[in-house]
Design a protein around this motif. Structure first.
Motif, PDB file in Angstrom:
ATOM      1  N   GLU A 410       0.835  -1.190   0.000  1.00 46.40           N
ATOM      2  CA  GLU A 410       0.000   0.000   0.000  1.00 46.40           C
ATOM      3  C   GLU A 410       0.877   1.250   0.000  1.00 46.40           C
ATOM      4  OE1 GLU A 410      -4.027  -1.265   1.768  1.00 46.40           O
ATOM      5  OE2 GLU A 410      -3.047   0.005   3.259  1.00 46.40           O
ATOM      6  N   TRP A 431      -3.013 -17.311  -0.498  1.00 49.54           N
ATOM      7  CA  TRP A 431      -3.554 -18.588  -0.023  1.00 49.54           C
ATOM      8  C   TRP A 431      -4.290 -19.320  -1.140  1.00 49.54           C
ATOM      9  CZ3 TRP A 431      -8.664 -18.359  -1.001  1.00 49.54           C
ATOM     10  CH2 TRP A 431      -9.253 -17.104  -1.028  1.00 49.54           C
ATOM     11  N   CYS A 462      -2.950  -9.531  -2.370  1.00 47.43           N
ATOM     12  CA  CYS A 462      -4.190  -8.911  -1.891  1.00 47.43           C
ATOM     13  C   CYS A 462      -4.587  -9.420  -0.506  1.00 47.43           C
ATOM     14  CB  CYS A 462      -5.323  -9.156  -2.879  1.00 47.43           C
ATOM     15  SG  CYS A 462      -5.071  -8.256  -4.409  1.00 47.43           S
ATOM     16  N   TRP A 463      -4.017 -10.501  -0.093  1.00 45.24           N
ATOM     17  CA  TRP A 463      -4.270 -10.985   1.266  1.00 45.24           C
ATOM     18  C   TRP A 463      -3.574 -10.059   2.258  1.00 45.24           C
ATOM     19  CZ3 TRP A 463      -6.619 -12.476   5.128  1.00 45.24           C
ATOM     20  CH2 TRP A 463      -6.084 -13.187   6.203  1.00 45.24           C
ATOM     21  N   ASP A 464      -2.487  -9.419   1.826  1.00 43.02           N
ATOM     22  CA  ASP A 464      -1.818  -8.463   2.702  1.00 43.02           C
ATOM     23  C   ASP A 464      -2.393  -7.059   2.550  1.00 43.02           C
ATOM     24  OD1 ASP A 464      -0.097 -10.288   3.812  1.00 43.02           O
ATOM     25  OD2 ASP A 464       1.447 -10.009   2.282  1.00 43.02           O
ATOM     26  N   TRP A 465      -2.811  -6.749   1.350  1.00 38.94           N
ATOM     27  CA  TRP A 465      -3.198  -5.364   1.056  1.00 38.94           C
ATOM     28  C   TRP A 465      -4.584  -5.295   0.410  1.00 38.94           C
ATOM     29  CZ3 TRP A 465       0.137  -2.719   3.666  1.00 38.94           C
ATOM     30  CH2 TRP A 465       1.451  -3.202   3.816  1.00 38.94           C
ATOM     31  N   PRO A 466      -5.591  -5.698   1.138  1.00 43.10           N
ATOM     32  CA  PRO A 466      -6.928  -5.718   0.532  1.00 43.10           C
ATOM     33  C   PRO A 466      -7.397  -4.319   0.130  1.00 43.10           C
ATOM     34  CG  PRO A 466      -7.070  -6.068   2.909  1.00 43.10           C
ATOM     35  CD  PRO A 466      -5.620  -6.074   2.562  1.00 43.10           C
ATOM     36  N   GLY A 467      -6.959  -3.345   0.892  1.00 40.92           N
ATOM     37  CA  GLY A 467      -7.386  -1.985   0.579  1.00 40.92           C
ATOM     38  C   GLY A 467      -6.871  -1.555  -0.774  1.00 40.92           C
ATOM     39  N   PHE A 477      -8.902 -12.862  -8.180  1.00 34.28           N
ATOM     40  CA  PHE A 477      -7.487 -13.223  -8.211  1.00 34.28           C
ATOM     41  C   PHE A 477      -7.339 -14.418  -9.127  1.00 34.28           C
ATOM     42  CE2 PHE A 477      -8.755 -12.410  -3.719  1.00 34.28           C
ATOM     43  CZ  PHE A 477      -8.492 -11.063  -3.744  1.00 34.28           C
TER      44      PHE A 477
ATOM     45  N   LYS B  78       0.489  -9.044  10.625  1.00 34.18           N
ATOM     46  CA  LYS B  78      -0.139  -8.968   9.303  1.00 34.18           C
ATOM     47  C   LYS B  78      -0.292  -7.512   8.892  1.00 34.18           C
ATOM     48  CE  LYS B  78      -2.770 -13.232   9.122  1.00 34.18           C
ATOM     49  NZ  LYS B  78      -2.517 -13.932  10.395  1.00 34.18           N
ATOM     50  N   SER B  79      -0.265  -7.302   7.621  1.00 32.44           N
ATOM     51  CA  SER B  79      -0.445  -5.940   7.141  1.00 32.44           C
ATOM     52  C   SER B  79      -1.869  -5.703   6.665  1.00 32.44           C
ATOM     53  CB  SER B  79       0.532  -5.660   5.999  1.00 32.44           C
ATOM     54  OG  SER B  79       0.246  -6.518   4.915  1.00 32.44           O
ATOM     55  N   ASN B  80      -2.650  -6.748   6.636  1.00 36.08           N
ATOM     56  CA  ASN B  80      -4.023  -6.640   6.152  1.00 36.08           C
ATOM     57  C   ASN B  80      -4.823  -5.708   7.062  1.00 36.08           C
ATOM     58  OD1 ASN B  80      -6.837  -7.213   5.746  1.00 36.08           O
ATOM     59  ND2 ASN B  80      -6.232  -9.052   4.636  1.00 36.08           N
ATOM     60  N   SER B  81      -5.173  -4.557   6.544  1.00 38.81           N
ATOM     61  CA  SER B  81      -5.786  -3.536   7.383  1.00 38.81           C
ATOM     62  C   SER B  81      -7.158  -3.977   7.875  1.00 38.81           C
ATOM     63  CB  SER B  81      -5.904  -2.234   6.597  1.00 38.81           C
ATOM     64  OG  SER B  81      -6.492  -2.485   5.345  1.00 38.81           O
ATOM     65  N   PHE B  83      -8.108  -7.109   8.394  1.00 33.17           N
ATOM     66  CA  PHE B  83      -7.869  -8.113   9.435  1.00 33.17           C
ATOM     67  C   PHE B  83      -7.448  -7.438  10.731  1.00 33.17           C
ATOM     68  CE2 PHE B  83      -4.959 -10.708  11.899  1.00 33.17           C
ATOM     69  CZ  PHE B  83      -5.651 -11.894  12.037  1.00 33.17           C
ATOM     70  N   ILE B 427     -13.756 -17.505   1.444  1.00 36.57           N
ATOM     71  CA  ILE B 427     -12.517 -17.686   2.201  1.00 36.57           C
ATOM     72  C   ILE B 427     -11.858 -16.338   2.488  1.00 36.57           C
ATOM     73  CG2 ILE B 427     -10.152 -18.571   1.990  1.00 36.57           C
ATOM     74  CD1 ILE B 427     -12.062 -20.718   2.801  1.00 36.57           C
ATOM     75  N   LYS B 428     -11.859 -15.490   1.491  1.00 39.08           N
ATOM     76  CA  LYS B 428     -11.262 -14.168   1.681  1.00 39.08           C
ATOM     77  C   LYS B 428     -11.951 -13.440   2.827  1.00 39.08           C
ATOM     78  CE  LYS B 428     -11.408  -9.725  -0.714  1.00 39.08           C
ATOM     79  NZ  LYS B 428     -10.325  -8.919  -0.161  1.00 39.08           N
ATOM     80  N   ASN B 431     -11.573 -14.771   6.422  1.00 37.64           N
ATOM     81  CA  ASN B 431     -10.227 -14.618   6.943  1.00 37.64           C
ATOM     82  C   ASN B 431      -9.874 -13.186   7.294  1.00 37.64           C
ATOM     83  OD1 ASN B 431      -8.571 -17.109   7.126  1.00 37.64           O
ATOM     84  ND2 ASN B 431      -9.470 -17.397   5.105  1.00 37.64           N
ATOM     85  N   GLU B 432     -10.491 -12.229   6.632  1.00 34.01           N
ATOM     86  CA  GLU B 432     -10.085 -10.864   6.939  1.00 34.01           C
ATOM     87  C   GLU B 432     -11.210  -9.982   7.471  1.00 34.01           C
ATOM     88  OE1 GLU B 432      -8.499  -9.609   3.164  1.00 34.01           O
ATOM     89  OE2 GLU B 432     -10.414  -8.763   2.540  1.00 34.01           O
ATOM     90  N   THR B 562      -7.359 -20.816   5.820  1.00 40.30           N
ATOM     91  CA  THR B 562      -6.935 -20.940   4.425  1.00 40.30           C
ATOM     92  C   THR B 562      -6.324 -22.301   4.137  1.00 40.30           C
ATOM     93  OG1 THR B 562      -4.785 -19.983   4.939  1.00 40.30           O
ATOM     94  CG2 THR B 562      -6.476 -18.463   4.191  1.00 40.30           C
TER      95      THR B 562
END
Lengths: 839, 675
Positions: A410, A431, A462-467, A477, B78-81, B83, B427-428, B431-432, B562
């Motif tokens: 991001e 994943w 996108c699992w790390d950065w969904p935004g 994906f 995790k960096s997933n905002s 999540f 799943i997405k 998980n988040e 996952t």
């Protein structure tokens, strides 16, 4: 001994045959002797004969005579001749005197008189045969009157031979005759013991026996080693007829348990020959001893009712459930062997004993097997059957070489995009299997394009950065985009293969369409030499040639270029000498010049369409080959035409001649009708799979097929004896269209259903979470009036699921039932009780 | 329209001047600001009224001891905002990444002042329209057929200024302290004013009324300096880690439980406060007695004439006199400002401190009045997180989406995917998604199937209480069946008296997933939308009526669902069986084979390969798929004739030969489903 036995058996077979035909007129075998002298002089030593003496005329003896005549044939089978001796009037010798004549019959062996029978004891054929044989088999058949006598004989026989003990209510009966006839055959093998004493009957049979009916026991004294123990006995359950006794003795004589090491379908034992079922106990090496004991146990129980064989699964490959432990082969022709999973020995016995029950059990079994199948499926349910997911998870431990690929976040996404002229971004989810598959191809692309200037390969997880992904409007994906400075990003829409991805990235390097400034550039472009970035890229080049006036067409072409960016190599020329260029290829602007890969010259096509969509479609269509080699990546392009395929399967490259003929065909006839193509099995080995589906084996190659993929799915094979020429094919196609050919195969019409069932949590929850079921009060009172359809369905499910709940509960309740993997321990007697209490 | 609205924003009704807005929000606390944010983002005409000079006035005073008990987890690995919001209980939702609470405090349990500062920033950075120093003291209705809801809301502030709104969002919180009246209650100090300086309690004996977090927080503060502390309340203590409800007693405050159970003088008692009476003796000590002893007495006669329980029962528990009695009984909603015509009624039973609302957060009796924030907690009281920032930030968004659909024709946001993305999209989200996670069993993701199940529409975080009204509330169509995705704790796992540490409490096997105890995703499948009647008749313990099929994704220690075999595979099988289709992925080569051997193609081939987006894969992957028996290797199964050396093929064959690939027929793939 064995030879003798065989002889006995064969004689018995003959005997049986004749026994069946007793009612036949016996007059032929009744000997007539003119006088006693004549008779006695003719007697052979050792040969038995039954004689009766009759005065010339004696009407009162007629019934007896009839009987004796009838018995003549029967007795003949035992080597006993029946002789009617006429007493001349003057003869008053011993046999012909009034005392004897017609009142007695005499049994002689040779000259010796063995027995004389009063004619009233010879009241019918049965009594005649019985009494005669009884007399003849004096040694073979012991008559006992007390239990002590019987036990004495039994004790003497122990360890030596077996005993057949028969009770007949009276001598001279049909049963008596049957026993005697059997004794005649088996007398030397088994010791026969006969009694008419009801007391003995009571002593030997369990229940309150019916003294008026006969009773036969086979006593297994030969096997009895314990002197104190009485011999095991097997009663004959059927009425005492010669046939039944014979069968019984045959069965008793057969080995208790037959060991089998071949296909049970091919096995035949005496039991099957005699119309009895054969029970196979399926054994495994590990459990052989126990299985053997089980088999013997069962065999004793089933003695006389069915045979028992021990089948070693290790030696015979059986295509049956692993859990099956018992097989049942019935004597009926054509009945397949049933493989069952039984809980204990009683079930085996019930299976055989109660014919009516057989069916029922089978049904139960089927249910159970269905259940098993469910279980089996349940077991498979957690086995991955998605080829992509499985393949990816098998390689998950192997690190991908990703040094060439920039990781975007991001934070650095926007700054990175501005760094390179072109940034390729792969959006993926770490994943997700398809993403990971594509990521692998992408890493190969990166290695492939390493050092290509102006292209930056990057990725966003996108699992790390969904935004970031949602901001970039990535909803699926994987997704690959090329961001160019100041332009809209281009989303990739092609095959996820290394080659295709690389090609897209390379083509995206130059603008689409590329404006060509000079005639020379245009020519070099058509030769694939210009622009230099694409010199390594061997694909069809497309050049739009426009005179400046035709701006409408040019705009459409440019717009089409935006759409086809990265997919097609597109150039554009609209200098003053455009007319000259196009005329070189005998078209006039606006026109498309098509330089196909492989140096096949340049085609000129007039561009008559002016809408963007039409131009795009036209370009796509023109890029298709006339007689393409079908490959995995290019098939979809041809599938979209929605036409039948005329496809030549070839082991390698097709010959010049075939190629020429096919090309002629493709070009000549209405191309619209079908896609003429060929498939190189070497390059596209999956073609073998296609051929095998059509023909079950790969036919001799090359093979030309007509495959109607879109309508009907019929597959026709071009006759292999004809050579592949345009003419032959055309005439074949005509016949085909006329419906004169028979399809070799038809494509499966099957829907793609779920490969396996899901866990039925609803059903699992119901027993323990009753509140999940609709409240009984609610359903009863409130449900019916409103929306009947839905509620009925609900009610139905509830009732339907009830039994399965029980079975589920049972399953949970007795984990010990799961004996999968080892042969079921039939001897586990305790389980039976449990099962019953459960039921 | 905007002009018209502004022009009409000053209107005169019966002589008074009304300032008009489409939306009025009462309260600039977290919920009010959150609602304001969404309205602002949508470009709506709104105003927030705040009685104080700054937002979050509740937090300016409470909690008295200033420690928030909402966690502020800075690191999750995790960096997933999205999540990370699962573990950030203080931030409000916004697009501005600066407005994450972790930028405001490094404390796991931050100080309440930080919250006030955060809310100020939230209001100012996002330029939310808040009118401070405006205490709405009266709300009434004005009937008008033109109005959105058949009436306007007329608001009056402390300066008799009037406001008029089409829709009223009440985010006023629950700020009126609960008091009990019993003889002697005048001796009781309130939590809102009691000293928070432990020095003031040195050597004192303290009785605390109440058993919530404020009571324990108060006790915790003075535990070390008092003689002893006793706590009285009607119900037994409810520990949040046993009830899985964040409003129950949190471990951070439960020091007194230790000293009680270890017999260190402090203690807990259960009793009805209404029966209580307190008498003060001459020394100023407070004695506990019972109300009925006083009933026929004249208190003025003095302490000696009053019967104390210990006179009759000499081991009466609270016979020791107290120096102080502190009331920590929580707060309730301020019902006083609403005109009768709005019929803002308190809930029944244990939710009487909240106004009655529907599961859509709309008032039961007044259309167009929505209750947001803590005051809306009656929907999920003692169940989920709707009374707390980390819960109501999502329910507020849900209300906003309902309003957008109702008043502006903006349907509930949704994304349409091809059916091949079905498993992935679930799943997405499981998980988040933090809304599903925090507002478990209250907010649900909804998947609406399109015809023939070739595509579906994904709606996020819809309040399942109004599932039956989905079509009307969202503007989306649910004709072809739907999936409802929620998170659930195991049944019978949460409760004040539950042993939540028993052995084998965690389920590991996918096939026993329905017995999962910890929060896990549950997917309900309905062939048709449940009706309101079915919703009404559902079992009270169940969030939804009986589905046509249900799937539990087995609980996961890491809440990471996952795993390909334990999580995704059973889910796919469930979805496949609901839709009666094959949702497996296939490599392009398999699709190629199917294209020539089947008239129909599986979804993955149909929506991928045929559209020229086939999954080519790599040789290594093929090799593994072949090894798994899921792909047949035709390259060297049988070949009549010779093979001229071809470098590519040859190397591939060698490669495969070296790995000893068993060639297995793929009955289940090629001749698929003959059974």
């Amino acid at each position: 001994m064995s030879a003798q036995k065989d002889a006995w058996v064969s004689s018995l077979v003959f005997l049986l045959f004749s026994a069946c035909s007793i009612p036949r007129s016996g007059s032929a075998s009744l000997q007539q002797e003119p006088s006693p002298q004549h008779y006695f002089s003719g007697l052979e030593a050792g040969r038995a004969s039954l004689a009766f003496f009759t005065p010339s005329v004696s009407p009162g003896a007629q019934p007896f005579l009839e009987q004796i005549e009838s018995s003549a044939e029967a007795l003949q089978d035992y080597g006993v001749s029946v002789v009617k001796v006429n007493c001349p009037k003057e003869d008053v010798s011993r046999y012909c005197d009034k005392e004897n004549a017609l009142r007695k019959a005499f049994l002689f062996r040779g000259n010796r008189l063995i027995r004389e029978f009063p004619t009233d004891s010879l009241f019918d054929v049965n009594s005649i045969v019985a009494n005669v044989l009884f007399a003849l088999l004096f040694n073979e058949v012991k008559y006992v009157e007390t239990l002590a006598d019987l036990e004495n004989i039994e004790n003497v026989l122990k360890g030596k031979s077996n005993m057949v003990f028969a009770y007949v209510p009276a001598t001279g009966t049909a049963e008596h005759r049957a026993v005697m006839e059997a004794a005649f055959v088996y007398g030397t093998i088994h010791q026969f013991v006969l009694t008419t004493e009801a007391a003995l009957l009571k002593a030997t049979s369990h229940d309150d026996p019916d003294v008026s009916s006969a009773w036969l026991l086979f006593c297994h004294c030969q096997r009895a080693t314990e002197p104190a123990q009485p011999c095991r006995r097997t009663a004959l359950a059927q009425p005492l007829t010669l046939l039944n006794i014979h069968r019984h003795l045959q069965l008793m004589g057969a080995p208790l348990v037959t060991e089998v090491a071949e296909d049970p379908e091919k096995i035949s034992t005496v039991h099957l020959q005699l119309g009895l079922p054969l029970v196979f106990i399926l054994s495994q090496k590990e459990t052989y001893e126990a299985d053997r004991r089980t088999a013997e146990f069962v065999a004793w129980q089933l003695l006389g009712k069915a045979g028992v064989a021990l089948l070693s699964r290790d030696l015979v490959h059986l295509n049956v459930l692993h859990r099956s432990n018992v097989a049942l082969k019935t004597p009926d022709e054509g009945m397949p062997i049933q493989y069952l999973v039984l809980e204990d020995t009683d079930e085996v016995i019930t299976l055989v004993e109660d014919k009516n029950k057989v069916k029922q059990i089978q049904e139960d079994e089927q249910e159970e097997e269905e259940e098993d199948e469910d279980e089996k499926e349940n077991n498979n349910q957690d086995i991955q059957d998605d080829q992509v997911v499985e393949a990816v998870s098998r390689v998950k431990k192997r690190e991908l070489p990703m040094e060439q690929i920039l990781v975007l976040t991001e934070e650095n996404f926007h700054s990175s995009l501005s760094e390179a002229a072109r940034t390729v971004v792969l959006f993926y989810a770490s994943w997700e299997a398809v993403s990971l598959t594509v990521l692998r191809s992408y890493s190969e692309v990166a290695a492939h394009l390493k050092g290509t200037p102006g292209v930056l390969l990057s990725r966003v997880n996108c699992w790390d950065w969904p935004g970031l992904c949602s901001q970039e409007n990535v909803t699926q994906f994987p997704s690959m985009r090329i961001y160019k400075e100041g332009q809209q990003s281009v989303t990739y829409g092609g095959m996820w293969g290394t080659e295709e991805l690389s090609s897209f990235i390379l083509l995206s390097q130059v603008s689409c369409p590329l404006k060509l400034a000079t005639m020379d550039e245009a020519e070099r472009y058509l030769r694939g030499e210009f622009p230099p970035e694409l010199s390594s890229h061997h694909h069809t080049s497309l050049l739009g040639v426009f005179s400046t006036a035709t701006s409408e067409a040019r705009e459409a072409f440019e717009e089409a270029g935006n759409i086809l960016s990265g997919q097609v190599r597109m150039g554009m020329y609209f200098e003053d000498d455009a007319l000259a260029l196009s005329q070189k290829y005998s078209v006039s602007p606006p026109a498309l010049l098509l330089a196909r890969s492989g140096g096949r010259g340049v085609e000129g096509i007039a561009l008559s369409k002016h809408s963007v969509q039409d131009v795009v479609q036209m370009i796509r269509y023109e890029l298709l080959d006339i007689f393409p080699e079908i490959t995995v990546p290019n098939l979809p392009q041809y599938l979209q035409l929605g036409k039948p395929f005329l496809i030549l399967f070839s082991a390698g490259d097709i010959s010049q001649k075939e190629s020429k003929e096919m090309l002629k065909l493709a070009k000549g006839r209405p191309q619209q009708a079908f896609v003429a193509c060929w498939l190189n099995l070497k390059k596209t080995p999956v073609g073998h799979g296609i051929l095998r589906t059509y023909f079950s084996t790969t036919p001799s190659l090359p093979v030309l097929l007509w495959v109607d993929l879109h309508a009907g799915g019929q597959v026709f094979k071009f006759p292999s004896e004809q050579s592949i020429t345009e003419m032959n094919i055309l005439s074949w196609l005509e016949k085909l269209q006329a419906g004169l050919e028979i399809p070799s195969s038809t494509l499966s019409e099957e829907d793609w259903k779920p490969p396996l069932p899901a866990y039925d949590f609803l059903q699992m929850m119901e027993p323990s979470v009753p509140e999940l079921s609709p409240h009984p009060g609610d359903t009863l009172v409130q449900h019916p009036p409103k929306s009947p359809g839905g509620d009925t369905a609900r009610g139905d499910t509830a009732t339907r699921e009830e039994p399965s709940q029980e079975s589920r509960a049972e399953e949970v309740g007795s984990p010990g039932r799961d004996l999968r993997g080892t042969a079921l321990r039939l001897a586990a007697r305790d389980k039976q009780g449990k099962r019953h209490s459960e039921l | 329209l905007g002009l018209a609205l502004y022009a009409g924003s000053l209107c005169t009704v019966s002589g008074a001047t009304f300032l008009y807005h489409d939306y009025c929000i009462i309260g600039a606390g977290p919920a009010g600001l959150q609602a304001a944010y969404f309205l602002q983002q949508a470009g709506r005409d709104y105003i927030v009224f705040e009685r104080s000079h700054a937002p979050g006035s509740f937090f300016a005073l409470y909690p008295r001891h200033r420690k928030l008990i909402s966690i502020n987890k800075q690191y999750t690995g995790k960096s997933n905002s999205e999540f990370n919001l699962r573990h950030d209980w203080n931030s409000l939702l916004s697009h501005d990444r600066r407005l994450l609470f972790r930028h405001y405090s490094r404390d796991f349990f931050p100080n309440a002042d930080t919250m006030v500062r955060y809310l100020e920033d939230f209001a100012s950075l996002l330029k939310l329209r808040v009118q401070y120093n405006t205490a709405i003291i009266h709300v009434t209705l004005e009937k008008n057929e033109q109005a959105w809801n058949g009436h306007y809301f007329l608001l009056t502030d402390q300066d008799r200024k009037n406001y008029k709104c089409s829709s009223l969002l009440v985010a006023a919180g629950t700020w009126v302290p609960n008091v009990v009246n019993f003889p002697g209650s005048e001796y009781v100090e309130g939590y809102e004013t009691v000293s928070i300086n432990p020095e003031d309690f040195v050597g004192q004996t303290v009785l605390i009324l109440g058993r919530g977090n404020s009571a324990f927080e108060t006790a915790e503060n003075i535990l070390g300096v008092t003689n002893f502390i006793h706590m009285v309340s009607r119900s037994r203590v409810r520990l949040s880690w046993a009830t899985h409800y964040v409003g129950d007693l949190r471990a951070i405050n439960n020091g007194l439980l230790d000293t009680y159970q270890l017999k260190s003088l402090d203690g807990l008692l259960e009793g009805d406060l209404e029966d209580l009476a307190i008498v003060k003796d001459k020394k100023g000590k407070l004695h506990i007695t019972l109300r009925f002893y006083l009933e026929n007495r004249n208190i003025s006669a003095g302490i000696d004439s009053i019967t104390l329980p210990q006179d009759e029962l000499d081991n009466f528990a609270t016979r020791a006199p107290y120096d102080r009695v502190i009331r920590c009984l929580g707060w309730k909603f301020d019902f006083s400002i609403y005109n009768r015509s709005l019929r803002m009624m308190p809930g029944k039973g244990n939710i009487k401190k909240y106004p009655q609302i529907k599961p859509s957060y709309e008032s039961r009796s007044t259309r167009g009045l929505f209750v947001l924030g803590t005051a809306s907690h009656s929907v999920d009281f003692r169940k989920s997180a709707g009374g707390f920032i980390h819960g109501f930030r999502y329910t507020t968004r849900a209300v906003h989406r309902l309003l957008e659909n109702r008043h502006h024709g903006v349907p509930w946001p949704s994304t349409v995917y091809p059916i091949t993305q079905l498993t992935n999209s679930i799943i997405k989200r499981v998980n988040e998604a933090s809304g599903l996670y925090q507002m478990f069993s209250v907010l649900a993701d909804i998947i609406l199937l399109r015809e023939n199940a070739t595509a579906f529409e994904y709606l996020e975080e819809y309040p399942i209480g109004v599932l039956a009204e989905l079509e009307m509330q969202t503007g989306r169509k649910a004709h072809n069946g739907l999936f409802v995705i929620i998170m659930e704790y195991g049944r019978n796992f949460s409760g004040a008296d539950k042993d939540v540490f028993y052995y084998n409490r965690a389920v590991g096997e996918a096939q026993h997933a329905w017995q999962s105890n910890f929060l896990h995703p549950v997917i309900y499948y309905y062939k048709r939308l449940p009706t309101e009647r079915e919703m009404r008749l559902r079992h009270p313990d169940w969030p939804l009526p009986r589905p046509d099929a249900i799937h539990h994704i087995v609980e996961d220690f890491l809440t990471d669902w996952t795993a390909p075999n334990a999580h995704i595979l059973p889910l796919r099988r469930f979805l496949e069986n609901c839709l009666s289709t094959d949702l497996r992925n296939f490599f392009a080569e398999s699709c190629f084979l199917f294209a020539f051997t089947h008239q129909k193609l599986p979804a993955s081939c149909q929506q991928g390969y045929v559209r020229m987006q086939g999954l080519v894969g790599s040789r290594e992957l093929w090799h593994h798929a072949v090894q798994a028996g899921l792909l047949q290797d035709y390259a060297h199964t049988d070949f009549s004739g010779d093979r001229p050396p071809d470098s590519h093929d040859e190397s591939q064959e060698e490669f495969m030969r070296d790995h000893g690939i068993p060639v297995r027929p793929l009955q289940h793939l090629v001749n698929a489903k003959d059974e």
